[in-house]
Design a protein around this motif. Structure first.
Motif, PDB file in Angstrom:
ATOM      1  N   TYR A 121       0.822  -1.418   0.099  1.00  0.00           N
ATOM      2  CA  TYR A 121       0.070  -0.043  -0.079  1.00  0.00           C
ATOM      3  C   TYR A 121       0.882   1.170   0.029  1.00  0.00           C
ATOM      4  N   ALA A 122       1.843   1.376   0.820  1.00  0.00           N
ATOM      5  CA  ALA A 122       2.746   2.673   0.905  1.00  0.00           C
ATOM      6  C   ALA A 122       3.369   2.436  -0.424  1.00  0.00           C
ATOM      7  N   ASP A 123       4.073   1.620  -1.087  1.00  0.00           N
ATOM      8  CA  ASP A 123       4.718   1.626  -2.294  1.00  0.00           C
ATOM      9  C   ASP A 123       3.903   2.171  -3.682  1.00  0.00           C
ATOM     10  N   ARG A 124       2.614   1.933  -3.204  1.00  0.00           N
ATOM     11  CA  ARG A 124       1.523   2.406  -4.426  1.00  0.00           C
ATOM     12  C   ARG A 124       1.324   3.894  -4.401  1.00  0.00           C
ATOM     13  N   ARG A 125       1.522   4.488  -3.171  1.00  0.00           N
ATOM     14  CA  ARG A 125       1.096   5.793  -2.818  1.00  0.00           C
ATOM     15  C   ARG A 125       2.475   6.678  -2.810  1.00  0.00           C
ATOM     16  N   VAL A 126       3.405   6.083  -3.268  1.00  0.00           N
ATOM     17  CA  VAL A 126       4.683   7.007  -3.556  1.00  0.00           C
ATOM     18  C   VAL A 126       4.394   8.294  -4.439  1.00  0.00           C
ATOM     19  N   SER A 127       4.709   9.498  -3.888  1.00  0.00           N
ATOM     20  CA  SER A 127       4.261  10.603  -4.421  1.00  0.00           C
ATOM     21  C   SER A 127       5.012  10.734  -5.806  1.00  0.00           C
ATOM     22  N   GLU A 128       4.505  11.702  -6.697  1.00  0.00           N
ATOM     23  CA  GLU A 128       5.072  12.175  -7.970  1.00  0.00           C
ATOM     24  C   GLU A 128       6.279  12.852  -7.526  1.00  0.00           C
ATOM     25  N   THR A 129       6.317  13.710  -6.574  1.00  0.00           N
ATOM     26  CA  THR A 129       7.113  14.696  -6.129  1.00  0.00           C
ATOM     27  C   THR A 129       7.622  14.042  -4.801  1.00  0.00           C
ATOM     28  N   PRO A 130       8.345  12.997  -4.354  1.00  0.00           N
ATOM     29  CA  PRO A 130       8.698  12.647  -3.229  1.00  0.00           C
ATOM     30  C   PRO A 130       9.689  13.665  -2.656  1.00  0.00           C
ATOM     31  N   SER A 131       9.707  13.658  -1.218  1.00  0.00           N
ATOM     32  CA  SER A 131      10.883  14.379  -0.854  1.00  0.00           C
ATOM     33  C   SER A 131      12.161  13.509  -0.760  1.00  0.00           C
ATOM     34  N   GLU A 132      13.407  14.132  -0.804  1.00  0.00           N
ATOM     35  CA  GLU A 132      14.420  13.320  -0.972  1.00  0.00           C
ATOM     36  C   GLU A 132      15.390  13.376   0.499  1.00  0.00           C
ATOM     37  N   SER A 133      14.601  13.838   1.549  1.00  0.00           N
ATOM     38  CA  SER A 133      15.175  13.903   2.861  1.00  0.00           C
ATOM     39  C   SER A 133      14.147  13.835   3.721  1.00  0.00           C
ATOM     40  N   ALA A 135       6.898   3.561   6.485  1.00  0.00           N
ATOM     41  CA  ALA A 135       6.627   4.527   7.397  1.00  0.00           C
ATOM     42  C   ALA A 135       6.920   5.902   6.675  1.00  0.00           C
ATOM     43  N   GLY A 136       8.283   5.803   6.027  1.00  0.00           N
ATOM     44  CA  GLY A 136       8.951   6.779   5.153  1.00  0.00           C
ATOM     45  C   GLY A 136       8.185   6.980   3.955  1.00  0.00           C
ATOM     46  N   LEU A 137       7.593   5.968   3.336  1.00  0.00           N
ATOM     47  CA  LEU A 137       6.869   6.294   2.056  1.00  0.00           C
ATOM     48  C   LEU A 137       5.802   6.738   2.318  1.00  0.00           C
ATOM     49  N   LEU A 138       4.892   6.277   3.235  1.00  0.00           N
ATOM     50  CA  LEU A 138       3.743   6.925   3.540  1.00  0.00           C
ATOM     51  C   LEU A 138       3.734   8.507   4.086  1.00  0.00           C
ATOM     52  N   LEU A 139       4.832   8.879   4.639  1.00  0.00           N
ATOM     53  CA  LEU A 139       5.270  10.235   4.862  1.00  0.00           C
ATOM     54  C   LEU A 139       5.600  11.094   4.110  1.00  0.00           C
ATOM     55  N   GLY A 140       5.705  10.621   2.781  1.00  0.00           N
ATOM     56  CA  GLY A 140       6.098  11.433   1.569  1.00  0.00           C
ATOM     57  C   GLY A 140       7.491  11.125   0.888  1.00  0.00           C
ATOM     58  N   LEU A 141       8.577  10.379   1.634  1.00  0.00           N
ATOM     59  CA  LEU A 141       9.617  10.224   1.396  1.00  0.00           C
ATOM     60  C   LEU A 141       9.717   9.221   0.012  1.00  0.00           C
ATOM     61  N   SER A 142      10.698   9.812  -0.801  1.00  0.00           N
ATOM     62  CA  SER A 142      11.099   8.693  -1.889  1.00  0.00           C
ATOM     63  C   SER A 142      11.694   7.401  -1.611  1.00  0.00           C
ATOM     64  N   ARG A 143      11.407   6.202  -2.401  1.00  0.00           N
ATOM     65  CA  ARG A 143      11.919   5.160  -2.062  1.00  0.00           C
ATOM     66  C   ARG A 143      13.239   5.050  -1.680  1.00  0.00           C
ATOM     67  N   HIS A 144      14.288   5.808  -2.131  1.00  0.00           N
ATOM     68  CA  HIS A 144      15.767   6.095  -1.834  1.00  0.00           C
ATOM     69  C   HIS A 144      16.034   6.632  -0.496  1.00  0.00           C
ATOM     70  N   ALA A 145      15.273   7.884  -0.388  1.00  0.00           N
ATOM     71  CA  ALA A 145      15.399   8.751   0.926  1.00  0.00           C
ATOM     72  C   ALA A 145      14.938   7.901   2.031  1.00  0.00           C
TER      73      ALA A 145
END
Length: 265
Positions: free
Chosen positions: A129-141, A172-182
């Motif tokens: 669920y979190a991975d599908r909700r990755v933002s189009e403009t995710p935060s890198e930190s 948690a990071g993905l749900l909170l708007g981080l990119s996968r790498h971040a």
């Protein structure tokens, strides 16, 4: 343990510590399902130090930059990006430390096959669920102390077998708007104080008991865990943006299905 069992367990520890598939579950399953002997406290310490060595070496440049930046903030009496990240990492560590001390016995009582089966499946679905909700403009930190604290609170439930420390913090990071790498980077840096603390606690327990240590087996465990963990981190961070979390979700669901079959057998 036989040397080949130590080799397998060290390899499992190294490969699963940083992947979102739960190292604790995979280390429990050989004794539960195959009747392997308990790996022992000394070997447990060895493989933890092995994974710690791997993550410190891999992120050595990041850690050096944080050290230099943190010292610069102290010297100049002004916050900078490095000192802010140090504060965020420290803040995110607090919930796990509190739970580790307060609920250690409770967590140990949850080391059962039904619990591992349930958490393996439930947190696979949450990761998907979190991975599908990755933002189009995710935060890198991590941009705020609130986000750091929420990731830390997620990490606090990681001692439940089958949860996966890296899995729940990345989720948690993905749900909170981080990119996968971040999300992965913050999760791996956050693992350093946790793994170090766990290894030191286990070391103090080891010192307090009079048990012979098989040094060659311990060195084998440390080396194999370190090499496999380093390779795992490098592979995961290179592929994460391309493949996402789906392969790990599928693996967890398949593993959960196998465990369900064993429960009902």
């Amino acid at each position: 343990m036989e040397w080949w069992q130590a080799l397998v367990l060290a390899l499992v520890q190294g490969l699963t510590e940083f992947l979102p598939i739960s190292s604790s579950a995979h280390l429990l399953l050989p004794s539960m399902l195959l009747g392997w002997p308990d790996q022992g406290l000394a070997f447990d310490v060895a493989v933890h130090f092995g994974t710690l060595i791997a993550v410190v070496i891999y992120f050595r440049r990041d850690l050096w930059a944080l050290t230099v930046g943190g010292w610069g903030a102290v010297r100049n009496k002004a916050m900078n990006d490095s000192s802010q990240e140090i504060v965020f990492l420290a803040l995110a560590t607090v919930p796990a430390v509190f739970v580790g001390f307060a609920l250690n016995d409770v967590m140990d009582s949850l080391r059962t096959l039904p619990v591992i089966t349930t958490t393996t499946i439930v947190f696979a679905i949450l990761l998907a669920y979190a991975d599908r909700r990755v933002s189009e403009t995710p935060s890198e930190s991590v941009a705020s102390w609130q986000i750091a604290l929420m990731i830390g609170c997620a990490q606090a439930i990681a001692p439940i077998p089958g949860t996966s420390r890296s899995g729940i913090t990345i989720t948690a990071g993905l749900l909170l708007g981080l990119s996968r790498h971040a999300a992965a980077r913050f999760s791996f840096l956050l693992s350093i104080p946790i793994i170090l603390g766990a290894a030191l606690l286990k070391t103090s327990d080891l010192v307090s008991i009079d048990t012979p240590v098989d040094l060659p087996l311990v060195l084998l465990g440390t080396t194999v865990a370190a090499l496999s963990a380093y390779a795992c981190i490098a592979m995961f961070l290179r592929l994460i943006d391309a493949v996402g979390m789906l392969p790990f979700v599928i693996y967890r669901l398949l593993l959960g299905g196998v465990l369900c079959g064993l429960l009902w057998a």
